[in-house]
Design a protein around this motif. Structure first.
Motif, PDB file in Angstrom:
ATOM      1  N   UNK A 164     114.239  45.088  76.869  1.00  0.00           N
ATOM      2  CA  UNK A 164     113.515  46.093  76.095  1.00  0.00           C
ATOM      3  C   UNK A 164     114.392  46.627  74.966  1.00  0.00           C
ATOM      4  N   UNK A 165     115.618  46.940  75.287  1.00  0.00           N
ATOM      5  CA  UNK A 165     116.566  47.493  74.321  1.00  0.00           C
ATOM      6  C   UNK A 165     116.748  46.569  73.120  1.00  0.00           C
ATOM      7  N   UNK A 166     117.007  45.313  73.393  1.00  0.00           N
ATOM      8  CA  UNK A 166     117.273  44.356  72.323  1.00  0.00           C
ATOM      9  C   UNK A 166     116.013  44.043  71.526  1.00  0.00           C
ATOM     10  N   UNK A 198     125.264  46.169  71.918  1.00  0.00           N
ATOM     11  CA  UNK A 198     125.066  46.845  70.638  1.00  0.00           C
ATOM     12  C   UNK A 198     123.998  46.112  69.831  1.00  0.00           C
ATOM     13  N   UNK A 199     122.768  46.216  70.343  1.00  0.00           N
ATOM     14  CA  UNK A 199     121.619  45.541  69.737  1.00  0.00           C
ATOM     15  C   UNK A 199     120.448  46.498  69.510  1.00  0.00           C
ATOM     16  N   UNK A 250     102.760  45.572  73.156  1.00  0.00           N
ATOM     17  CA  UNK A 250     103.704  44.452  73.302  1.00  0.00           C
ATOM     18  C   UNK A 250     105.075  44.807  72.749  1.00  0.00           C
ATOM     19  N   UNK A 251     106.104  44.240  73.345  1.00  0.00           N
ATOM     20  CA  UNK A 251     107.477  44.557  72.930  1.00  0.00           C
ATOM     21  C   UNK A 251     107.742  44.248  71.469  1.00  0.00           C
ATOM     22  N   UNK A 272     125.387  51.489  72.519  1.00  0.00           N
ATOM     23  CA  UNK A 272     124.681  50.240  72.245  1.00  0.00           C
ATOM     24  C   UNK A 272     123.826  50.236  71.000  1.00  0.00           C
ATOM     25  N   UNK A 273     124.028  51.195  70.107  1.00  0.00           N
ATOM     26  CA  UNK A 273     123.234  51.253  68.888  1.00  0.00           C
ATOM     27  C   UNK A 273     123.918  50.503  67.748  1.00  0.00           C
TER      28      UNK A 273
END
Length: 286
Positions: free
Chosen positions: A258-260, A17-18, A212-213, A46-47
């Protein structure tokens, strides 16, 4: 009858959850019946937050009460360029008052230029854009940009008004690698929609490879533009996990990274993380 498509659930990715959906329209009629369930699915997927947009003071006043119990939803408000012909003189002063009253209003947007449907209102769109940029600067708020078939004029106005290195989200980015690099050179963040998952969208995939991320958000723009494998269905915040998954594939990175990273960028941008600029209470947002 055709064979029913077996679509993975967004919860099946097991992401922490990030994450954050950096641009949604949860006040749309498509969510009238099941908004609570939609936000439960978002959290399960995960939100940590969702940024939802109100297109002016009237939609805000009509819809904000629906989110009273959902403290992980923060708000943007702005007058969309497609509405330039119907905006009332008092709308911008009303927005200023509302921004000052509600700490959950975190950014001014989506604002900008849109010449796709009708270019006859260019002058009015540009005037409205400038007026709202001035309001954002006056209130020291980030901005979220809508630009369609108007990138040259959008850039010219932003730079003329001194928005280089200003906190700015280029919403629903879907253009070329060259434009991405131009926007990045001005210190802005690019928000990637579900269209990056569409097989023929090679141009956006090439742009994502170059971004870039630490300068990237992910967004749904729901209820529109659902990512594969939900293309053509109603979009919702939980489905943004598939956008992150595709970006991870393009960049050859773990999806959790990527998600975090994208989530952290957006959470910080909207003041959800406490870094001395939070206009609300961070503990209420997670």
């Amino acid at each position: 009858m055709g064979k029913k498509k077996n679509r993975p659930l967004p919860q099946s990715l097991g992401l922490p959850r990030t994450g954050m959906d950096a641009h949604a329209h949860l006040d749309a009629a498509e969510f009238d019946e099941d908004l609570d369930e939609v936000l439960v699915r978002a959290r399960e997927s995960g939100l940590a937050g969702v940024a939802t947009v109100f297109l002016g003071p009237d939609p805000y006043l009509a819809g904000v009460s629906r989110f009273a119990r959902h403290k992980d939803v923060v708000f943007l408000m702005g007058l969309h360029p497609e509405d330039a012909g119907t905006v009332k003189f008092e709308d911008i002063p009303r927005m200023e008052q509302l921004f000052r009253k509600d700490a959950r209003l975190r950014a001014l947007g989506e604002i900008g230029l849109d010449y796709y449907w009708d270019a006859t209102l260019k002058d009015r769109q540009q005037q409205l854009f400038r007026e709202q940029l001035e309001l954002a600067r006056h209130l020291e708020l980030p901005v979220a940009i809508h630009s369609r078939d108007a990138e040259e004029d959008t850039l010219a106005i932003l730079l003329d008004m001194g928005f280089h290195d200003y906190p700015l989200q280029w919403h629903c980015f879907g253009q070329s690698r060259d434009l991405a690099l131009e926007l990045l050179s001005h210190g802005w963040h690019l928000s990637i929609p579900g269209t990056v998952t569409y097989k023929k969208n090679i141009r956006l995939m090439e742009a994502v490879r170059a971004i870039p991320l630490d300068r990237m958000f992910v967004e749904t723009d729901c209820p529109y533009l659902a990512a594969d494998p939900y293309r053509g269905k109603r979009n919702e915040p939980a489905l943004v996990v598939f956008t992150a998954q595709k970006i991870a594939e393009i960049k050859d990175l773990p999806v959790e990274e990527v998600w975090t990273a994208c989530g952290k960028n957006a959470l910080r941008f909207f003041g959800v993380e406490s870094e001395g600029k939070d206009r609300g209470h961070c503990e209420d947002m997670v």
